[in-house]
Design an enzyme around this catalytic site. Structure first.
Site, PDB file in Angstrom:
ATOM      1  N   ASP A   1     -64.828   3.038 -67.964  1.00 62.43           N
ATOM      2  CA  ASP A   1     -63.392   3.126 -68.218  1.00 62.43           C
ATOM      3  C   ASP A   1     -62.902   1.924 -69.032  1.00 62.43           C
ATOM      4  OD1 ASP A   1     -63.260   1.031 -66.393  1.00 62.43           O
ATOM      5  OD2 ASP A   1     -62.530   2.283 -64.756  1.00 62.43           O
ATOM      6  N   SER A   2     -61.591   1.779 -69.149  1.00 61.38           N
ATOM      7  CA  SER A   2     -61.018   0.707 -69.977  1.00 61.38           C
ATOM      8  C   SER A   2     -61.280  -0.685 -69.406  1.00 61.38           C
ATOM      9  CB  SER A   2     -59.519   0.926 -70.150  1.00 61.38           C
ATOM     10  OG  SER A   2     -58.871   0.929 -68.893  1.00 61.38           O
TER      11      SER A   2
END
Length: 135
Positions: free
Chosen positions: A15-16
């Site tokens: 994810d980010s």
């Protein structure tokens, strides 16, 4: 019986925050359960073709650490309980750390499943075939 399968974290699973998204671990756990069933010669395709299914009904996940891109993970799976219509898998995901030279447990899991006939989701007793393999 306990079975361990290995996988490497891929970029699209991160994810980010640059670590594996929590929801991705469910895929890793399913991968581990299917590899376990293959290892014990459980004919999953045959069971499904005959109209029977193993449904995961509950999963308890204890997150203890994180995995990142290119980490090598071990997914260990064992059948820990088997009742008349249901059972339990215990799973652990470990991260290998080649720099530190040790293995770190990042996830501990207990998942419950039922053995069912057709998609109407009514439970049936395990036949001798799947019961013998899962014990």
């Amino acid at each position: 019986m306990k079975h361990t399968a290995e996988l490497t974290v891929r970029s699209y699973e991160c994810d980010s925050y640059n670590h594996v998204n929590n929801s991705v671990y469910l895929n890793y756990l399913e991968f581990g359960r299917m590899e376990f069933l293959h290892a014990i010669n459980f004919d999953y395709k045959g069971i499904v073709a005959a109209g029977y299914y193993l449904y995961v009904t509950h999963i308890d996940i204890y997150y203890k650490g994180s995995a990142f891109l290119d980490d090598v993970l071990e997914v260990s799976t064992e059948s820990s309980k088997l009742g008349k219509v249901s059972g339990e898998f215990k799973q652990v995901i470990k991260k290998k750390d080649p720099i530190k030279g040790h293995i770190e447990i990042i996830i501990r899991v207990k998942s419950l499943f039922v053995y069912s006939r057709t998609v109407y989701f009514y439970c049936i007793y395990f036949s001798q075939y799947p019961r013998a393999l899962l014990q």
